[in-house]
Scaffold this active site. Sequence first.
Site, PDB file in Angstrom:
ATOM      1  N   LYS A 158      -3.060  -1.303  15.496  1.00 17.57           N
ATOM      2  CA  LYS A 158      -2.553  -0.490  16.608  1.00 17.57           C
ATOM      3  C   LYS A 158      -3.642  -0.304  17.631  1.00 17.57           C
ATOM      4  O   LYS A 158      -4.813  -0.176  17.285  1.00 17.57           O
ATOM      5  CB  LYS A 158      -2.197   0.903  16.083  1.00 17.57           C
ATOM      6  CG  LYS A 158      -0.914   0.965  15.346  1.00 17.57           C
ATOM      7  CD  LYS A 158      -0.391   2.399  15.322  1.00 17.57           C
ATOM      8  CE  LYS A 158       0.960   2.452  14.663  1.00 17.57           C
ATOM      9  NZ  LYS A 158       0.904   2.509  13.206  1.00 17.57           N
TER      10      LYS A 158
ATOM     11  N   GLU B 233       0.832  -1.214   0.000  1.00 22.30           N
ATOM     12  CA  GLU B 233       0.000   0.000   0.000  1.00 22.30           C
ATOM     13  C   GLU B 233       0.860   1.256   0.000  1.00 22.30           C
ATOM     14  O   GLU B 233       2.072   1.216   0.269  1.00 22.30           O
ATOM     15  CB  GLU B 233      -0.945   0.021   1.197  1.00 22.30           C
ATOM     16  CG  GLU B 233      -0.244   0.225   2.522  1.00 22.30           C
ATOM     17  CD  GLU B 233      -1.166   0.817   3.588  1.00 22.30           C
ATOM     18  OE1 GLU B 233      -1.508   0.086   4.508  1.00 22.30           O
ATOM     19  OE2 GLU B 233      -1.518   2.012   3.509  1.00 22.30           O
TER      20      GLU B 233
END
Length: 309
Positions: A160, A25
């Site tokens: 995260k 990405e």
Amino acid sequence: MSKYLDIADEVKAALDAGQPVVALESTIISHGMPWPQNLETALAVEEVIRKKGVVPATIAILDGRLKAGLSKNELEILAQKGQTATKASRRDFPRLLAGRGLGATTVAGTMIVASMAGIKVFATGGIGGVHRGAETTWDVSADLQELARTNTAVVCAGAKSILDLEKTLEYLETLGVPVIGYGTSELPAFFTSNSGLYLEERADSPEEVAGMLYAKWAAGLQGGAIIANPIPAQYSMPKEVIDPAIVQAVGEAARTGIKGKALTPFLLARITELTGGDSLEANIALVKNNASVAADIAIAYARMAKEDV
Ligand code: PSU
Ligand code: MN
């Protein structure tokens, strides 16, 4: 094939020959890391994949074209543009295509282009998910819906804990997205290898992952899968360092009204600042590790697909 799609020669040759390719990405380059570490990392990650005899295909939108495979020069442009490039998820595509825009693709955006190009395996750092406080803000990343509908496997280090990891897993279960622990039965929490959240699926080899992916798609089950690969132990960050930084960054965003697509980039940058760059080092290490595992999975998957035709 979409008339908006350009597949780089090297990527096209590999795909035509049934050879393994790994998608990467570009939001991680433009919005996820600062210059110049972003360019260094983008190049190093491609190199990890090449060393395994696999072709990397970084994905982005350049001049309104969907690109699968970028030149060094194109990677550099994106890295330098940083947050002035559009962070491109599914809903941003029409504007960028019609207006010849520059877009750095998120996990969702990258999955769309990878799937159009015929690339099955994609490596990144962390996915988007359900944000903390989503019960009032409704902030749920479009990455999750994309995983429900688009046939691309995403190798990541979990998510995260800027996110609500428990809600993220619940949401993925609702959408029917397999979350496969790679050598673990726990969801990795990006900077640390464990979250305390149990995973139903586990695989201990690239062949095992490839087998699940192959079965899923051969059976006609739409959607992607997450391969959750823990950060290597020597880079794992102490919870007492990373957790307060996350709490502080999330609090600052809430107080200053940062929301929508700006929230995740803000949190990523602020956590890097608050940890004095330690989190960036961990981030780079885990992305390389994910690229390496993704290359192994792509090799196993390509072998399986060849044997089955
Ligand atoms: N999480 C990270 N690093 C990142 C991102 C998420 O640890 O770079 C990026 C990815 O591109 C992901 C996007 O797809 O943020 C999610 O943004 P949002 O929460 O706005 O959907
Ligand atoms: Mn969001």
